[in-house]
Design an enzyme around this catalytic site. Structure first.
Site, short mmCIF file in Angstrom:
data_model
loop_
_atom_site.label_atom_id
_atom_site.label_comp_id
_atom_site.label_asym_id
_atom_site.label_seq_id
_atom_site.Cartn_x
_atom_site.Cartn_y
_atom_site.Cartn_z
N ASP A 71 46.55 36.72 46.31
CA ASP A 71 46.52 38.01 47.01
C ASP A 71 46.90 37.82 48.48
OD1 ASP A 71 45.64 39.28 44.73
OD2 ASP A 71 43.52 39.10 45.24
N TYR A 108 38.50 27.41 43.84
CA TYR A 108 38.55 28.30 45.00
C TYR A 108 37.29 28.16 45.83
CZ TYR A 108 42.12 30.89 42.32
OH TYR A 108 43.23 31.25 41.59
N ASP A 148 37.97 43.73 46.90
CA ASP A 148 37.98 42.83 48.06
C ASP A 148 37.96 43.65 49.35
OD1 ASP A 148 40.59 43.72 48.63
OD2 ASP A 148 41.54 42.02 47.64
N ARG A 152 38.01 38.08 42.68
CA ARG A 152 37.56 39.40 43.16
C ARG A 152 36.58 40.04 42.18
NH1 ARG A 152 42.27 42.97 43.23
NH2 ARG A 152 43.51 41.34 42.29
#
Length: 244
Positions: A48, A76, A90, A182
């Site tokens: 993103d 992540y 988000d 997310r």
């Protein structure tokens, strides 16, 4: 530095890039296409615009192993902010609902994360590249449309809570391909009863690849072309890394 385009003798392989915030994965590909002087280039796994970290660019014959590399597990580091849900799950979306976070204990937070470990199903967010009748969901979302999304099997192999300073929680997660961090943040917020959204995200690993050998976007833009070629990981080395 300006780069003539295209050039002959572009090596095949993978170039690891540490994506900067507020740019798309497509932006990074466009920069690399100019800097390397090749049209045959793609990326493995969209990040993103908000997210930073490991973006794998496949170049020349490297594009043939794109699907193989995309299928590997990812890692992540992120931050979720409790107390507010957003339209995109988000911080770049519009706030849909705000709730009191309350005095949550570390144990309660850890228990909520623990509910989302192992194999389970995730409903992809509307703002995603998944297609419905040939149209990416994010394009439908821009028009204010919400369509039914089928749950997808995903897996969390491991997680670690790095910091809890309510309403923020920093975490690390190791997960399968197709995993939406997310949605993970959103679902954990729902589990805790106060809602949450993802406020920061950085991809640190994909398969055997880490940020150790990644070049910055600035280097990608302005670095010497030969130095960028040297930074690439050859197909022979990738084969050895993967034990092929």
């Amino acid at each position: 530095m300006s780069h003539p385009n295209p050039v002959s003798g572009v090596p095949s392989g993978v170039l690891l890039v540490d994506k900067a915030p507020d740019m798309t994965s497509h932006d990074a590909v466009a920069i690399a296409r100019r800097s390397l002087g090749t049209k045959k280039i793609g990326h493995c796994g969209t990040l993103d615009p908000m997210a930073t970290g490991l973006l794998m660019l496949v170049i020349e014959r490297g594009t043939k192993i794109q699907d193989l590399l995309m299928s590997e597990d990812k890692e992540y580091e992120g931050t979720l902010t409790l107390g507010a849900t957003t339209s995109t799950q988000d911080r770049q979306g519009e706030i849909l609902e705000e709730k009191e976070v309350g005095d949550l204990s570390d144990e309660q937070v850890d228990e909520a994360f623990g509910k989302f470990t192992g194999a389970f199903e995730q409903i992809p967010p509307m703002v995603s590249a998944i297609k419905k009748d040939g149209v990416p969901l994010y394009k439908l979302a821009r028009k204010g449309k919400v369509v039914k999304r089928d749950p997808r099997p995903v897996e969390v192999h491991d997680y670690e809570i790095l910091r809890t300073e309510l309403p923020e929680v920093d975490f690390r997660v190791k997960c399968s391909k197709g995993f939406y961090v997310r949605t993970y943040a959103h679902d954990i917020g729902a589990e805790l009863g106060c809602g949450a959204h993802l406020s920061a995200l950085r991809r640190t690993r994909s398969g055997k690849f880490t940020l150790d050998r990644a070049v910055s976007v600035e280097t990608l833009k302005h670095g010497d072309r030969e130095d960028l070629f040297k930074a690439m990981i050859s197909l022979a080395e990738i084969s050895l890394m993967r034990g092929a």
